[in-house]
Design a protein around this motif. Structure first.
Motif, PDB file in Angstrom:
ATOM      1  N   LYS A 302      -2.973 -13.766  -1.688  1.00  0.00           N
ATOM      2  CA  LYS A 302      -3.298 -12.876  -2.733  1.00  0.00           C
ATOM      3  C   LYS A 302      -3.837 -11.408  -2.503  1.00  0.00           C
ATOM      4  O   LYS A 302      -4.463 -11.511  -1.301  1.00  0.00           O
ATOM      5  CB  LYS A 302      -4.402 -13.904  -2.649  1.00  0.00           C
ATOM      6  N   THR A 303      -3.646 -10.087  -2.576  1.00  0.00           N
ATOM      7  CA  THR A 303      -3.508  -9.122  -2.929  1.00  0.00           C
ATOM      8  C   THR A 303      -5.430  -8.264  -3.716  1.00  0.00           C
ATOM      9  O   THR A 303      -5.003  -9.179  -4.777  1.00  0.00           O
ATOM     10  CB  THR A 303      -2.429  -8.157  -3.483  1.00  0.00           C
ATOM     11  N   TYR A 304      -5.234  -7.827  -3.124  1.00  0.00           N
ATOM     12  CA  TYR A 304      -6.911  -7.439  -3.635  1.00  0.00           C
ATOM     13  C   TYR A 304      -6.399  -5.501  -4.123  1.00  0.00           C
ATOM     14  O   TYR A 304      -6.462  -4.851  -2.414  1.00  0.00           O
ATOM     15  CB  TYR A 304      -8.102  -7.752  -2.951  1.00  0.00           C
ATOM     16  N   PRO A 305      -6.320  -4.964  -5.261  1.00  0.00           N
ATOM     17  CA  PRO A 305      -6.114  -3.265  -5.092  1.00  0.00           C
ATOM     18  C   PRO A 305      -7.533  -2.613  -5.205  1.00  0.00           C
ATOM     19  O   PRO A 305      -8.066  -3.040  -4.950  1.00  0.00           O
ATOM     20  CB  PRO A 305      -5.876  -3.927  -6.323  1.00  0.00           C
ATOM     21  N   GLU A 307      -9.789   0.542  -5.815  1.00  0.00           N
ATOM     22  CA  GLU A 307     -10.641   0.421  -7.408  1.00  0.00           C
ATOM     23  C   GLU A 307     -10.538   1.920  -6.861  1.00  0.00           C
ATOM     24  O   GLU A 307     -10.898   3.047  -7.833  1.00  0.00           O
ATOM     25  CB  GLU A 307     -11.589  -0.643  -7.640  1.00  0.00           C
ATOM     26  N   PRO A 331     -13.283  -2.634  -3.772  1.00  0.00           N
ATOM     27  CA  PRO A 331     -13.785  -3.239  -2.803  1.00  0.00           C
ATOM     28  C   PRO A 331     -13.814  -3.503  -1.766  1.00  0.00           C
ATOM     29  O   PRO A 331     -12.081  -2.662  -0.737  1.00  0.00           O
ATOM     30  CB  PRO A 331     -13.300  -4.752  -3.312  1.00  0.00           C
ATOM     31  N   ASN A 333     -12.716  -5.736   0.650  1.00  0.00           N
ATOM     32  CA  ASN A 333     -11.519  -6.388   0.611  1.00  0.00           C
ATOM     33  C   ASN A 333     -10.410  -5.843  -0.015  1.00  0.00           C
ATOM     34  O   ASN A 333      -8.995  -6.955  -0.061  1.00  0.00           O
ATOM     35  CB  ASN A 333     -11.831  -8.082   0.510  1.00  0.00           C
ATOM     36  N   ALA A 334      -9.840  -4.772  -0.382  1.00  0.00           N
ATOM     37  CA  ALA A 334      -9.027  -4.487  -0.677  1.00  0.00           C
ATOM     38  C   ALA A 334      -7.766  -4.666   0.353  1.00  0.00           C
ATOM     39  O   ALA A 334      -7.686  -4.463   1.558  1.00  0.00           O
ATOM     40  CB  ALA A 334      -9.182  -3.090  -0.619  1.00  0.00           C
ATOM     41  N   THR A 335      -6.754  -4.753  -0.201  1.00  0.00           N
ATOM     42  CA  THR A 335      -5.271  -5.580   0.969  1.00  0.00           C
ATOM     43  C   THR A 335      -4.929  -3.902   1.399  1.00  0.00           C
ATOM     44  O   THR A 335      -4.915  -3.883   3.278  1.00  0.00           O
ATOM     45  CB  THR A 335      -4.383  -5.680  -0.563  1.00  0.00           C
ATOM     46  N   LYS A 337      -5.830  -0.679   2.210  1.00  0.00           N
ATOM     47  CA  LYS A 337      -6.739   0.524   2.730  1.00  0.00           C
ATOM     48  C   LYS A 337      -6.493   2.009   3.432  1.00  0.00           C
ATOM     49  O   LYS A 337      -6.920   2.909   3.968  1.00  0.00           O
ATOM     50  CB  LYS A 337      -8.568  -0.521   3.975  1.00  0.00           C
TER      51      LYS A 337
END
Length: 475
Positions: A302-305, A307, A331, A333-335, A337
């Protein structure tokens, strides 16, 4: 008999209607397939407003529009699907091309270094202005009007060989920046440029590209580097390319003299994984109930953009010194950085792609960090020099008391040649004193009943003043 005839007519009517509808559907399908003109919409990324709509014939190129300007921003480039758009691409569909900008809080010049030939004229171009500042609010100055003259609009004229600093500032003194100008007698123009270096890099690693100018003795060697997709690989202004994710980018170098360009394809490769650990051994059996004959496929991660981003670190650096700024991604845990660093004026301070800011010349600069998905933050850094004013007693009366002082000023250990005067409040009277270079200072002005002067201002020949980072020495 009449009933049979009526039914037959109904069937004929229905068949005719169905036939007409079928023909219309076929016509519409053929029309859509044979579309030979498309709309290209140019959009402002700041307010999402429409800049222009252009109709382009199929498989023809859309002309690059002039770069838009926004108060308080530097134009970055035209983007399509988060990559810099190549205007040499044939248009095959309706599309939206977005103008992206970098927010600033200072004056940005188009060039931080210029090279002119004696007698040559040029306009020092403004790249961007902070919000609320217009061209009419600017004051232009040359550090040596005998070498280089400049008018109120930033038009400069090279008068004789030498090096000078051109300074531009707002009337209220809040914003200020500068560029270096080198003047030569016989300028050798750039005729072309090429790029030398590797064409592959692994994710997380860097390679260095070198711009080779033609001829190799060209006077102005300054260039600008750019990546076609900063989410795949970034390039700093020293030609260092850093791989961020697997893919291919085009690195472009442009000469300051003549705007000659060259391109270089770079392939970014993913880090090699230990594939042997992922293969089942001959004794292992696939674990897939629905299809026992094939191994199960893991779900993609899962990817986290990203913000948002902020910058922290020191807000001042000495000329020649280096500080490190940190980009804080939210955040946590953004994928992805990764960020791209940029300075609003390399003539004041440079920044590499690790956030290391190096002071080049006194002034203020805006450092911008931009994430792979376009989020950005800005950070103001003041560049200072170490100035030392040394007061030396040069005359004594018969009792040995100090009668007069001479003074000298150094910048980073080097005598300050463009010093005009120093200004201070006299200790005895508290009234302002301004002493020109070469003049003497009365003892009572700087020392009275054991008290010594603690503050002073250095005035340079271009009338700019330095009031901080000054050390006073008494001899």
């Amino acid at each position: 008999m009449e009933e049979k005839k009526s039914n037959k007519n109904k069937i004929i009517l229905i068949s005719t209607i169905i036939g007409i509808i079928a023909l219309l559907v076929v016509f519409l399908l053929l029309s859509s397939c044979s579309k030979n003109e498309y709309e290209v919409t140019f959009v402002n990324d700041i307010d999402k407003s429409e800049i222009n709509v252009v109709k382009v014939k199929k498989n023809e190129k859309v002309k690059r529009p002039s770069d838009p300007k926004e108060e308080g921003y530097i134009f970055d480039d035209w983007y399509y699907n988060d990559s810099i758009y190549d205007f040499n691409t044939n248009v095959t569909k309706d599309m939206e091309i977005v103008a992206k900008f970098i927010k600033i809080d200072g004056i940005a010049l188009e060039n931080s270094n210029l090279v002119l030939e004696v007698g040559e004229t040029k306009n020092v171009e403004i790249k961007a202005l902070p919000k609320g500042v217009s061209l009419s609010d600017l004051i232009w100055e040359s550090s040596d009007n005998e070498i280089l003259s400049i008018d109120k609009n930033g038009n400069i004229k090279a008068l004789k060989e030498g090096e000078v600093t051109v300074t531009v500032k707002s009337k209220d003194g809040k914003y200020k920046t500068s560029c270096k100008v080198k003047i030569t007698k016989d300028k050798v123009a750039v005729k072309g440029v090429s790029i030398v270096g590797e064409n592959t890099v692994n994710v997380g690693n860097s390679i260095k590209l070198i711009a080779k100018l033609n001829p190799d003795n060209a006077t102005d060697t300054s260039v600008t580097w750019k990546s076609s997709n900063n989410s795949i690989a970034t390039v700093d202004q020293n030609g260092n390319v850093k791989g961020l994710k697997a893919g291919e980018v085009t690195i472009t170098v442009t000469t300051n003299d003549g705007s000659k360009t060259a391109t270089h394809k770079v392939t970014v490769k993913a880090k090699a994984s230990n594939s042997s650990s992922n293969k089942p051994s001959s004794e292992q059996k696939p674990n897939n109930p629905s299809n026992p004959s094939s191994p199960s496929k893991p779900e993609p991660p899962k990817t986290y953009p990203v913000e948002g981003v902020t910058i922290t670190g020191p807000n001042s650096v000495n000329v020649g010194g280096t500080i490190t700024l940190t980009a804080n991604i939210t955040p946590s845990n953004a994928t992805n950085k990764n960020v791209r660093w940029q300075s609003s004026n390399d003539g004041t301070a440079t920044v590499d792609q690790s956030g290391h800011v190096t002071g080049v010349n006194d002034g203020e600069v805006i450092i911008t960090a931009t994430t792979s998905n376009g989020k950005n933050a800005t950070y103001k850094v003041t560049v200072k020099s170490d100035y030392v004013i040394t007061f030396t007693e040069i005359k004594q009366d018969v009792t040995g008391s100090v009668m007069q002082y001479s003074f000298a000023v150094t910048r980073n250990g080097v005598n300050l040649d463009n010093l005009k005067a120093i200004s201070f409040n006299a200790v005895k009277s508290g009234t302002p004193r301004t002493v020109l270079k070469g003049n003497l200072i009365a003892a009572e002005d700087i020392v009275y009943e054991g008290n010594k002067l603690t503050t002073a201002t250095i005035i340079l020949t271009d009338s700019s003043k330095v009031t901080s980072n000054i050390t006073l020495v008494y001899k």
